[in-house]
Enzyme design. Sequence first.
Site, PDB file in Angstrom:
ATOM      1  N   TYR A 265      64.114  84.435  31.667  1.00 53.59           N
ATOM      2  CA  TYR A 265      63.030  84.369  32.657  1.00 53.59           C
ATOM      3  C   TYR A 265      63.476  84.928  34.005  1.00 53.59           C
ATOM      4  CZ  TYR A 265      59.423  82.427  29.795  1.00 53.59           C
ATOM      5  OH  TYR A 265      58.452  82.298  28.834  1.00 53.59           O
TER       6      TYR A 265
ATOM      7  N   ARG B 157      63.147  88.603  33.650  1.00 48.46           N
ATOM      8  CA  ARG B 157      61.736  89.006  33.704  1.00 48.46           C
ATOM      9  C   ARG B 157      61.156  88.808  35.107  1.00 48.46           C
ATOM     10  NH1 ARG B 157      58.611  85.885  29.618  1.00 48.46           N
ATOM     11  NH2 ARG B 157      56.890  87.190  30.314  1.00 48.46           N
TER      12      ARG B 157
ATOM     13  N   GLN C  74      46.048  85.422  31.479  1.00 47.01           N
ATOM     14  CA  GLN C  74      47.151  84.746  30.786  1.00 47.01           C
ATOM     15  C   GLN C  74      48.484  85.231  31.364  1.00 47.01           C
ATOM     16  OE1 GLN C  74      46.322  84.750  26.275  1.00 47.01           O
ATOM     17  NE2 GLN C  74      44.908  86.268  27.092  1.00 47.01           N
TER      18      GLN C  74
ATOM     19  N   ASP D 183      52.597  87.388  36.065  1.00 47.35           N
ATOM     20  CA  ASP D 183      53.352  88.323  36.904  1.00 47.35           C
ATOM     21  C   ASP D 183      52.819  88.499  38.315  1.00 47.35           C
ATOM     22  OD1 ASP D 183      51.073  89.978  36.463  1.00 47.35           O
ATOM     23  OD2 ASP D 183      52.010  90.902  34.717  1.00 47.35           O
TER      24      ASP D 183
ATOM     25  N   HIS E 273      48.387  80.469  32.261  1.00 48.41           N
ATOM     26  CA  HIS E 273      49.759  80.213  31.789  1.00 48.41           C
ATOM     27  C   HIS E 273      50.761  80.128  32.928  1.00 48.41           C
ATOM     28  CE1 HIS E 273      48.449  81.956  27.605  1.00 48.41           C
ATOM     29  NE2 HIS E 273      47.997  80.741  27.818  1.00 48.41           N
TER      30      HIS E 273
ATOM     31  N   CYS F  66      61.300  71.928  39.469  1.00 48.43           N
ATOM     32  CA  CYS F  66      62.351  71.030  39.012  1.00 48.43           C
ATOM     33  C   CYS F  66      61.814  70.212  37.838  1.00 48.43           C
ATOM     34  CB  CYS F  66      62.758  70.129  40.182  1.00 48.43           C
ATOM     35  SG  CYS F  66      63.946  68.865  39.680  1.00 48.43           S
TER      36      CYS F  66
ATOM     37  N   GLY G 258      43.235  93.758  27.316  1.00 49.74           N
ATOM     38  CA  GLY G 258      44.689  93.804  27.142  1.00 49.74           C
ATOM     39  C   GLY G 258      45.302  92.539  26.584  1.00 49.74           C
TER      40      GLY G 258
ATOM     41  N   ASN H 108      41.195  97.492  24.618  1.00 53.12           N
ATOM     42  CA  ASN H 108      42.509  97.385  23.976  1.00 53.12           C
ATOM     43  C   ASN H 108      42.722  98.651  23.146  1.00 53.12           C
ATOM     44  OD1 ASN H 108      44.793  96.535  22.346  1.00 53.12           O
ATOM     45  ND2 ASN H 108      44.251  94.436  22.845  1.00 53.12           N
TER      46      ASN H 108
ATOM     47  N   ALA I 269      43.966  99.871  29.523  1.00 50.04           N
ATOM     48  CA  ALA I 269      43.168  99.354  30.640  1.00 50.04           C
ATOM     49  C   ALA I 269      43.259 100.267  31.867  1.00 50.04           C
ATOM     50  CB  ALA I 269      43.649  97.951  31.012  1.00 50.04           C
TER      51      ALA I 269
HETATM   52  C1  BJW Z   1      47.054  97.131  26.046  1.00 52.58           C
HETATM   53  C2  BJW Z   1      47.775  98.125  26.652  1.00 52.58           C
HETATM   54  C3  BJW Z   1      47.158  98.771  27.704  1.00 52.58           C
HETATM   55  C4  BJW Z   1      49.018  97.357  25.140  1.00 52.58           C
HETATM   56  N1  BJW Z   1      45.921  98.402  28.065  1.00 52.58           N
HETATM   57  N2  BJW Z   1      45.839  96.777  26.428  1.00 52.58           N
HETATM   58  C5  BJW Z   1      44.311  76.610  17.920  1.00 52.58           C
HETATM   59  C6  BJW Z   1      44.561  77.297  16.761  1.00 52.58           C
HETATM   60  C7  BJW Z   1      45.857  77.662  16.415  1.00 52.58           C
HETATM   61  C8  BJW Z   1      46.937  77.329  17.226  1.00 52.58           C
HETATM   62  C9  BJW Z   1      46.685  76.657  18.384  1.00 52.58           C
HETATM   63  C10 BJW Z   1      45.396  76.294  18.707  1.00 52.58           C
HETATM   64  N3  BJW Z   1      45.445  75.660  19.884  1.00 52.58           N
HETATM   65  C11 BJW Z   1      46.728  75.609  20.321  1.00 52.58           C
HETATM   66  C12 BJW Z   1      47.514  76.193  19.409  1.00 52.58           C
HETATM   67  C13 BJW Z   1      48.992  76.341  19.508  1.00 52.58           C
HETATM   68  C14 BJW Z   1      49.429  77.480  20.420  1.00 52.58           C
HETATM   69  C15 BJW Z   1      48.879  78.802  19.873  1.00 52.58           C
HETATM   70  O1  BJW Z   1      47.962  79.389  20.380  1.00 52.58           O
HETATM   71  N4  BJW Z   1      49.501  79.318  18.832  1.00 52.58           N
HETATM   72  C16 BJW Z   1      49.079  80.604  18.277  1.00 52.58           C
HETATM   73  C17 BJW Z   1      50.226  81.611  18.355  1.00 52.58           C
HETATM   74  C18 BJW Z   1      48.580  80.400  16.893  1.00 52.58           C
HETATM   75  N5  BJW Z   1      48.977  77.274  21.785  1.00 52.58           N
HETATM   76  C19 BJW Z   1      49.663  76.508  22.637  1.00 52.58           C
HETATM   77  O2  BJW Z   1      50.696  75.929  22.333  1.00 52.58           O
HETATM   78  C20 BJW Z   1      49.097  76.374  24.035  1.00 52.58           C
HETATM   79  N6  BJW Z   1      49.052  75.010  24.397  1.00 52.58           N
HETATM   80  C21 BJW Z   1      48.079  74.199  23.981  1.00 52.58           C
HETATM   81  O3  BJW Z   1      47.132  74.590  23.332  1.00 52.58           O
HETATM   82  O4  BJW Z   1      48.251  72.915  24.394  1.00 52.58           O
HETATM   83  C22 BJW Z   1      47.486  71.910  23.751  1.00 52.58           C
HETATM   84  C23 BJW Z   1      48.446  70.956  23.085  1.00 52.58           C
HETATM   85  C24 BJW Z   1      49.801  71.072  23.266  1.00 52.58           C
HETATM   86  C25 BJW Z   1      50.656  70.188  22.651  1.00 52.58           C
HETATM   87  C26 BJW Z   1      50.148  69.189  21.863  1.00 52.58           C
HETATM   88  C27 BJW Z   1      48.771  69.074  21.700  1.00 52.58           C
HETATM   89  C28 BJW Z   1      47.917  69.958  22.330  1.00 52.58           C
HETATM   90  C29 BJW Z   1      50.027  77.024  25.049  1.00 52.58           C
HETATM   91  C30 BJW Z   1      50.061  78.519  24.928  1.00 52.58           C
HETATM   92  C31 BJW Z   1      51.048  79.071  25.958  1.00 52.58           C
HETATM   93  C32 BJW Z   1      51.329  80.540  25.748  1.00 52.58           C
HETATM   94  N7  BJW Z   1      52.396  80.894  26.594  1.00 52.58           N
HETATM   95  C33 BJW Z   1      52.846  82.270  26.642  1.00 52.58           C
HETATM   96  C34 BJW Z   1      54.136  82.365  27.501  1.00 52.58           C
HETATM   97  C35 BJW Z   1      53.810  82.247  28.988  1.00 52.58           C
HETATM   98  C36 BJW Z   1      55.003  82.496  29.820  1.00 52.58           C
HETATM   99  C37 BJW Z   1      55.534  83.906  29.652  1.00 52.58           C
HETATM  100  O5  BJW Z   1      54.812  84.886  29.914  1.00 52.58           O
HETATM  101  O6  BJW Z   1      56.690  84.039  29.230  1.00 52.58           O
HETATM  102  O7  BJW Z   1      51.815  83.103  27.174  1.00 52.58           O
HETATM  103  S1  BJW Z   1      53.139  82.982  25.025  1.00 52.58           S
HETATM  104  C38 BJW Z   1      52.463  84.563  25.394  1.00 52.58           C
HETATM  105  O8  BJW Z   1      51.225  84.781  24.655  1.00 52.58           O
HETATM  106  C39 BJW Z   1      52.071  84.489  26.876  1.00 52.58           C
HETATM  107  C40 BJW Z   1      50.805  85.280  26.886  1.00 52.58           C
HETATM  108  O9  BJW Z   1      50.053  84.955  28.036  1.00 52.58           O
HETATM  109  C41 BJW Z   1      50.143  84.879  25.592  1.00 52.58           C
HETATM  110  C42 BJW Z   1      49.097  85.830  25.102  1.00 52.58           C
HETATM  111  O10 BJW Z   1      49.642  87.066  24.836  1.00 52.58           O
HETATM  112  P1  BJW Z   1      48.843  88.360  25.276  1.00 52.58           P
HETATM  113  O11 BJW Z   1      48.688  88.357  26.749  1.00 52.58           O
HETATM  114  O12 BJW Z   1      47.640  88.517  24.457  1.00 52.58           O
HETATM  115  O13 BJW Z   1      49.933  89.500  24.975  1.00 52.58           O
HETATM  116  P2  BJW Z   1      50.322  90.191  23.601  1.00 52.58           P
HETATM  117  O14 BJW Z   1      51.639  90.810  23.823  1.00 52.58           O
HETATM  118  O15 BJW Z   1      50.173  89.275  22.464  1.00 52.58           O
HETATM  119  O16 BJW Z   1      49.232  91.343  23.422  1.00 52.58           O
HETATM  120  C43 BJW Z   1      49.168  92.459  24.301  1.00 52.58           C
HETATM  121  C44 BJW Z   1      47.963  93.267  23.923  1.00 52.58           C
HETATM  122  O17 BJW Z   1      47.840  94.321  24.856  1.00 52.58           O
HETATM  123  C45 BJW Z   1      48.063  93.906  22.534  1.00 52.58           C
HETATM  124  O18 BJW Z   1      46.864  93.642  21.823  1.00 52.58           O
HETATM  125  C46 BJW Z   1      48.171  95.409  22.847  1.00 52.58           C
HETATM  126  O19 BJW Z   1      47.506  96.222  21.890  1.00 52.58           O
HETATM  127  C47 BJW Z   1      47.484  95.474  24.161  1.00 52.58           C
HETATM  128  N8  BJW Z   1      47.890  96.587  25.011  1.00 52.58           N
HETATM  129  N9  BJW Z   1      49.029  98.207  25.993  1.00 52.58           N
HETATM  130  C48 BJW Z   1      45.307  97.385  27.370  1.00 52.58           C
HETATM  131  N10 BJW Z   1      47.787  99.767  28.338  1.00 52.58           N
END
Ligand code: BJW
Length: 252
Positions: free
Chosen positions: A74, A77, A108, A111, A126, A134, A194, A220, A238
Site C-alpha cells: 500500500y 501504491r 470505488q 486514489d 472503498h 491507527c 471503468g 468499458n 473512459a
Molecule cells: C477501463 C479502462 C479504461 C481498463 N477506461 N475502463 C454479494 C455477492 C457476492 C459476494 C459478496 C456480496 N456482497 C459482499 C460480498 C463479498 C465481497 C465481494 O464483493 N466479493 C466478490 C469478489 C464476489 N465484498 C466485500 O467483502 C465488501 N464488503 C462487504 O460487502 O461487507 C459486508 C460484510 C462484510 C463482512 C461480513 C458481513 C458483511 C468489501 C469490498 C471491498 C473491495 N475492496 C477493494 C480494495 C480497496 C482498496 C484498494 O484499492 O486496494 O476495492 S478490492 C478492489 O475491487 C477495489 C476496487 O475498488 C474493487 C472493484 O474493482 P474495479 O474498480 O471494478 O476494478 P477492476 O480491476 O476489477 O476492473 C477494472 C475495469 O476497468 C475492467 O473491467 C477493465 O476492462 C476496465 N478498464 N482500462 C475504462 N481506460
Amino acid sequence: MNDEHEYQEAIERAAEVLRDAQRPVIMTGAGVSAESGIATFRDPEEGLWAKYDPMELAHIDAFERDPELVTRWYHWRFRKCKDAEPNAGHRAIAELQRRVPGTVLVTQNIDGLHQAAGSEGVIELHGSILRWRCTDTGAIVPIEQIPFEEFPPRSITGGLLRPDVVWFGEMLPPEALEAAAEAVSACDVFMSVGTSSVVYPAAGYAEMAASRGVPTIEVNPEPTPLTARVDVSLRSGAGRAMPDLVRMAFGN
Ligand code: BJW
C-alpha cells in the site's frame, strides 16, 4: 472496441439520455484511473509486486497474516497515486458535474484523482489511500507524519497503521453506503464507468437502478457481467468516451 460507426451511434444514444438527466449517478472503478498509470485489479503489477495477486492482498486476512507485506504494497501504491495526474476521463466527469449539478459521483477508487480533477462531493465507497489510520484507536494520522521507514508503520501509541481503505471481508463506511443508496434510489440515469462490476455492494447498484426503469450506460473497453443488462454500452476507454459523451450531450 466497437467499430467506429457503432461507437458513434452509442455515443449519440448515451448523449440523448444524459441531456435530459437531472440526477445522474456515475459509478466509477479502477479503469478510470488506468490512463493515469494506476494499475487496475485485473492488470499484472509491475516489478517486485508482479508475483502477488492484488485481489488477495486487498483482504483483511492478508493484513492480519502479514501486515508488513500488505503495508509495503500500500505504501508503494500510495506513492504512485500521489504522483499520478487525473486524465481526460476524470476531467470530463468533473465537467459533467458542472453541466448537471444534480450529478452524484460514487467511486470505488481510493486514489483521490476525481477530487484532483475538480469533482466535488465524491462518495468514496472503498475509502482513500491518502489517509492512514491507527488500528488501535481508529485515529487518522496525517500522512506526512508517517516516516514509512519500518513496516508495518506504527502510530506514536504503538498501534499498527493501515490505509483507510475497505478490504474484502470488511464493512463499507456506513455514511458512504447510505449516501450511495440514496443517490441510486433517486437517480434518473445510471452510468458505470471503468469497473469490472464484480465487487459488491457496488456491483449491485446498476441493477437497482435498472429495476426502476432508469436508463443505464456502461463505459468499458471490455465486456463485464453488466454489459448485457445496460441500455447503452460504450466499448472504449473512459479517457476517450467520457469527453466525447459530455461534448455530444452539452457542446464544447
Ligand atoms: C477501463 C479502462 C479504461 C481498463 N477506461 N475502463 C454479494 C455477492 C457476492 C459476494 C459478496 C456480496 N456482497 C459482499 C460480498 C463479498 C465481497 C465481494 O464483493 N466479493 C466478490 C469478489 C464476489 N465484498 C466485500 O467483502 C465488501 N464488503 C462487504 O460487502 O461487507 C459486508 C460484510 C462484510 C463482512 C461480513 C458481513 C458483511 C468489501 C469490498 C471491498 C473491495 N475492496 C477493494 C480494495 C480497496 C482498496 C484498494 O484499492 O486496494 O476495492 S478490492 C478492489 O475491487 C477495489 C476496487 O475498488 C474493487 C472493484 O474493482 P474495479 O474498480 O471494478 O476494478 P477492476 O480491476 O476489477 O476492473 C477494472 C475495469 O476497468 C475492467 O473491467 C477493465 O476492462 C476496465 N478498464 N482500462 C475504462 N481506460
